[in-house]
Design a protein around this motif. Structure first.
Motif, PDB file in Angstrom:
ATOM      1  N   ASN A 153       0.854  -1.187   0.000  1.00 37.32           N
ATOM      2  CA  ASN A 153       0.000   0.000   0.000  1.00 37.32           C
ATOM      3  C   ASN A 153       0.891   1.237   0.000  1.00 37.32           C
ATOM      4  OD1 ASN A 153      -2.702  -1.252   0.392  1.00 37.32           O
ATOM      5  ND2 ASN A 153      -1.737  -2.003   2.255  1.00 37.32           N
ATOM      6  N   VAL A 154       0.626   2.172  -0.901  1.00 37.22           N
ATOM      7  CA  VAL A 154       1.453   3.373  -0.949  1.00 37.22           C
ATOM      8  C   VAL A 154       0.600   4.635  -0.961  1.00 37.22           C
ATOM      9  CG1 VAL A 154       3.402   2.223  -2.094  1.00 37.22           C
ATOM     10  CG2 VAL A 154       1.691   3.390  -3.477  1.00 37.22           C
ATOM     11  N   LEU A 155       1.172   5.667  -0.359  1.00 36.90           N
ATOM     12  CA  LEU A 155       0.621   7.010  -0.401  1.00 36.90           C
ATOM     13  C   LEU A 155       1.647   7.904  -1.082  1.00 36.90           C
ATOM     14  CD1 LEU A 155      -0.740   7.372   3.258  1.00 36.90           C
ATOM     15  CD2 LEU A 155      -2.004   6.686   1.215  1.00 36.90           C
ATOM     16  N   ILE A 156       1.174   8.832  -1.866  1.00 34.70           N
ATOM     17  CA  ILE A 156       2.065   9.826  -2.465  1.00 34.70           C
ATOM     18  C   ILE A 156       2.237  10.954  -1.451  1.00 34.70           C
ATOM     19  CG2 ILE A 156       2.301  11.564  -4.278  1.00 34.70           C
ATOM     20  CD1 ILE A 156       0.665   9.666  -6.092  1.00 34.70           C
ATOM     21  N   GLU A 157       3.501  11.247  -1.136  1.00 31.42           N
ATOM     22  CA  GLU A 157       3.775  12.381  -0.248  1.00 31.42           C
ATOM     23  C   GLU A 157       3.735  13.656  -1.079  1.00 31.42           C
ATOM     24  OE1 GLU A 157       6.950  14.163   3.009  1.00 31.42           O
ATOM     25  OE2 GLU A 157       7.547  12.440   1.792  1.00 31.42           O
ATOM     26  N   VAL A 158       2.882  14.587  -0.659  1.00 31.22           N
ATOM     27  CA  VAL A 158       2.712  15.852  -1.370  1.00 31.22           C
ATOM     28  C   VAL A 158       3.453  16.947  -0.615  1.00 31.22           C
ATOM     29  CG1 VAL A 158       1.036  17.510  -2.288  1.00 31.22           C
ATOM     30  CG2 VAL A 158       0.441  15.071  -2.165  1.00 31.22           C
ATOM     31  N   HIS A 159       4.263  17.710  -1.337  1.00 28.95           N
ATOM     32  CA  HIS A 159       5.005  18.841  -0.756  1.00 28.95           C
ATOM     33  C   HIS A 159       4.037  20.027  -0.712  1.00 28.95           C
ATOM     34  CE1 HIS A 159       8.827  20.878   0.213  1.00 28.95           C
ATOM     35  NE2 HIS A 159       8.260  21.916  -0.358  1.00 28.95           N
ATOM     36  N   ILE A 160       3.262  20.097   0.360  1.00 30.69           N
ATOM     37  CA  ILE A 160       2.140  21.033   0.426  1.00 30.69           C
ATOM     38  C   ILE A 160       2.530  22.395   0.997  1.00 30.69           C
ATOM     39  CG2 ILE A 160       1.190  20.460   2.707  1.00 30.69           C
ATOM     40  CD1 ILE A 160      -0.788  20.751  -0.607  1.00 30.69           C
ATOM     41  N   SER A 161       3.581  22.447   1.785  1.00 29.32           N
ATOM     42  CA  SER A 161       4.048  23.717   2.363  1.00 29.32           C
ATOM     43  C   SER A 161       5.422  24.005   1.789  1.00 29.32           C
ATOM     44  CB  SER A 161       4.129  23.622   3.887  1.00 29.32           C
ATOM     45  OG  SER A 161       2.867  23.325   4.444  1.00 29.32           O
ATOM     46  N   ASP A 162       5.778  25.258   1.775  1.00 30.21           N
ATOM     47  CA  ASP A 162       7.043  25.658   1.161  1.00 30.21           C
ATOM     48  C   ASP A 162       8.215  25.484   2.113  1.00 30.21           C
ATOM     49  OD1 ASP A 162       7.735  26.290  -1.355  1.00 30.21           O
ATOM     50  OD2 ASP A 162       7.463  28.457  -1.168  1.00 30.21           O
ATOM     51  N   GLU A 163       8.406  24.288   2.615  1.00 35.47           N
ATOM     52  CA  GLU A 163       9.510  24.038   3.535  1.00 35.47           C
ATOM     53  C   GLU A 163      10.618  23.293   2.814  1.00 35.47           C
ATOM     54  OE1 GLU A 163       8.562  23.219   8.029  1.00 35.47           O
ATOM     55  OE2 GLU A 163       7.247  22.025   6.772  1.00 35.47           O
ATOM     56  N   GLU A 164      11.807  23.862   2.833  1.00 41.46           N
ATOM     57  CA  GLU A 164      12.955  23.219   2.179  1.00 41.46           C
ATOM     58  C   GLU A 164      13.273  21.866   2.793  1.00 41.46           C
ATOM     59  OE1 GLU A 164      15.868  24.868   0.273  1.00 41.46           O
ATOM     60  OE2 GLU A 164      14.514  26.417  -0.461  1.00 41.46           O
ATOM     61  N   SER A 165      13.011  21.711   4.090  1.00 41.71           N
ATOM     62  CA  SER A 165      13.398  20.489   4.796  1.00 41.71           C
ATOM     63  C   SER A 165      12.472  19.309   4.496  1.00 41.71           C
ATOM     64  CB  SER A 165      13.400  20.741   6.305  1.00 41.71           C
ATOM     65  OG  SER A 165      12.099  21.076   6.741  1.00 41.71           O
ATOM     66  N   ILE A 181       2.885  16.462   5.379  1.00 41.03           N
ATOM     67  CA  ILE A 181       3.257  16.999   6.686  1.00 41.03           C
ATOM     68  C   ILE A 181       3.353  18.515   6.502  1.00 41.03           C
ATOM     69  CG2 ILE A 181       4.952  17.003   8.554  1.00 41.03           C
ATOM     70  CD1 ILE A 181       5.827  14.201   7.533  1.00 41.03           C
ATOM     71  N   PRO A 182       2.241  19.232   6.704  1.00 37.13           N
ATOM     72  CA  PRO A 182       2.271  20.681   6.524  1.00 37.13           C
ATOM     73  C   PRO A 182       3.186  21.371   7.524  1.00 37.13           C
ATOM     74  CG  PRO A 182       0.001  19.876   6.614  1.00 37.13           C
ATOM     75  CD  PRO A 182       0.902  18.749   7.037  1.00 37.13           C
ATOM     76  N   ALA A 183       3.648  22.544   7.144  1.00 37.02           N
ATOM     77  CA  ALA A 183       4.466  23.348   8.046  1.00 37.02           C
ATOM     78  C   ALA A 183       3.651  23.703   9.290  1.00 37.02           C
ATOM     79  CB  ALA A 183       4.921  24.628   7.348  1.00 37.02           C
ATOM     80  N   PRO A 184       4.308  23.745  10.458  1.00 34.24           N
ATOM     81  CA  PRO A 184       3.574  24.144  11.670  1.00 34.24           C
ATOM     82  C   PRO A 184       3.074  25.582  11.561  1.00 34.24           C
ATOM     83  CG  PRO A 184       5.810  23.367  12.189  1.00 34.24           C
ATOM     84  CD  PRO A 184       5.702  23.460  10.700  1.00 34.24           C
ATOM     85  N   SER A 185       1.986  25.856  12.239  1.00 28.45           N
ATOM     86  CA  SER A 185       1.439  27.213  12.255  1.00 28.45           C
ATOM     87  C   SER A 185       0.824  27.476  13.616  1.00 28.45           C
ATOM     88  CB  SER A 185       0.379  27.380  11.168  1.00 28.45           C
ATOM     89  OG  SER A 185      -0.206  28.659  11.270  1.00 28.45           O
ATOM     90  N   ASP A 186       0.872  28.735  14.038  1.00 27.21           N
ATOM     91  CA  ASP A 186       0.294  29.117  15.324  1.00 27.21           C
ATOM     92  C   ASP A 186      -1.169  29.526  15.210  1.00 27.21           C
ATOM     93  OD1 ASP A 186       2.687  28.677  16.634  1.00 27.21           O
ATOM     94  OD2 ASP A 186       3.396  30.714  16.267  1.00 27.21           O
ATOM     95  N   ALA A 237      -5.169  25.944   5.998  1.00 23.30           N
ATOM     96  CA  ALA A 237      -4.985  26.208   4.566  1.00 23.30           C
ATOM     97  C   ALA A 237      -4.344  25.033   3.820  1.00 23.30           C
ATOM     98  CB  ALA A 237      -4.200  27.506   4.356  1.00 23.30           C
ATOM     99  N   PRO A 238      -3.196  24.499   4.272  1.00 18.95           N
ATOM    100  CA  PRO A 238      -2.620  23.370   3.541  1.00 18.95           C
ATOM    101  C   PRO A 238      -3.455  22.093   3.649  1.00 18.95           C
ATOM    102  CG  PRO A 238      -1.318  23.849   5.510  1.00 18.95           C
ATOM    103  CD  PRO A 238      -2.332  24.942   5.368  1.00 18.95           C
ATOM    104  N   LEU A 239      -4.184  21.932   4.758  1.00 20.10           N
ATOM    105  CA  LEU A 239      -5.040  20.759   4.934  1.00 20.10           C
ATOM    106  C   LEU A 239      -6.205  20.797   3.944  1.00 20.10           C
ATOM    107  CD1 LEU A 239      -5.089  20.764   8.845  1.00 20.10           C
ATOM    108  CD2 LEU A 239      -3.740  19.249   7.374  1.00 20.10           C
ATOM    109  N   LYS A 240      -6.778  21.990   3.749  1.00 20.16           N
ATOM    110  CA  LYS A 240      -7.854  22.151   2.765  1.00 20.16           C
ATOM    111  C   LYS A 240      -7.332  21.892   1.354  1.00 20.16           C
ATOM    112  CE  LYS A 240     -10.576  25.525   5.396  1.00 20.16           C
ATOM    113  NZ  LYS A 240     -10.945  26.955   5.496  1.00 20.16           N
TER     114      LYS A 240
END
Length: 167
Positions: free
Chosen positions: A55-67, A97-102, A109-112
Motif C-alpha cells: 500500500n502506498v501514499l504519495i507524499e505531497v510537498h504542500i508547504s514551502d519548507e525546504e526540509s 506533513i504541513p508546516a507548523p502554524s500558530d 490552509a494546507p489541509l484544505k
C-alpha cells in the motif's frame, strides 16, 4: 511467525532513499512517503512475490519548507497514474506533513488544499483511493475537520521529542 491476534500493520514514514527500498519492500505493509516514480518502481520490483501488493501514499510537498520532501501538487496526478501501472503496489491515497502554524487558518490552509487534491484524484480522475493521511498531534483536530482519514499522533502518545544531545 507472529501470533494472529498480535498482527501489526507496519507503516514506513520518512524520506526513502532509492538504495534503501529493498528492506522496506520486504518488511512493510504501507509506505506513506512515495515522492517520485523511481522509488515506486524500486518498491514494486523488490516486493516479494508471496506478499500482497504494498500500500502506498504519495507524499505531497504542500508547504514551502525546504526540509520536507514530496511531490509537487501539480505533479501528483501523473505520479498517481504511473503508480497504478506498477504490479506490486496499491495506490491508497496521499499524505502530507504541513508546516507548523500558530493560527487555526494557518493550520487549515494546507489541509484544505490536500483535501482538494484528494477529492480531485478520487472523484474527477477516478482513482480508487481511500486514504488522506495528514495531521499530527499539534493539528489533528484541524486535519480531521478538513477530511483526514489517518492521523499520526506520536507526540500525543509518547510526549514531545527530546532533541538535546544525550551524554
Amino acid at each position: 511467525k507472529m501470533h494472529p491476534e498480535l498482527a501489526i500493520t507496519w507503516h514506513f514514514i520518512g524520506h526513502l532513499q532509492s538504495n534503501k527500498t529493498r528492506p522496506v519492500a520486504e518488511h512493510f505493509d504501507w509506505v506513506q512517503t512515495v515522492d517520485r516514480l523511481k522509488i515506486a518502481q524500486r518498491l514494486s520490483e523488490q516486493r516479494p512475490a508471496d506478499m500482497p501488493p504494498l500500500n502506498v501514499l504519495i507524499e505531497v510537498h504542500i508547504s514551502d519548507e525546504e526540509s520536507k520532501s514530496g511531490c509537487q501538487p501539480a505533479d501528483v496526478p501523473a505520479l498517481a497514474q504511473a503508480i497504478t501501472l506498477l504490479p506490486n503496489l496499491k495506490l491508497r491515497g496521499i499524505m502530507a506533513i504541513p508546516a507548523p502554524s500558530d493560527t487555526e487558518e494557518g493550520k487549515k490552509a494546507p489541509l484544505k488544499e490536500m483535501h482538494a487534491i484528494f477529492v480531485h484524484l478520487r472523484d474527477e480522475l477516478n482513482f480508487d483511493i481511500d486514504t488522506l493521511s495528514m495531521g499530527m498531534s499539534a493539528d489533528m483536530a484541524e486535519a480531521v475537520e478538513c477530511g483526514s482519514t489517518m492521523v499520526r499522533v506520536g507526540s500525543a502518545i509518547f510526549g514531545p521529542r527530546d532533541y538535546t544531545k544525550k551524554e
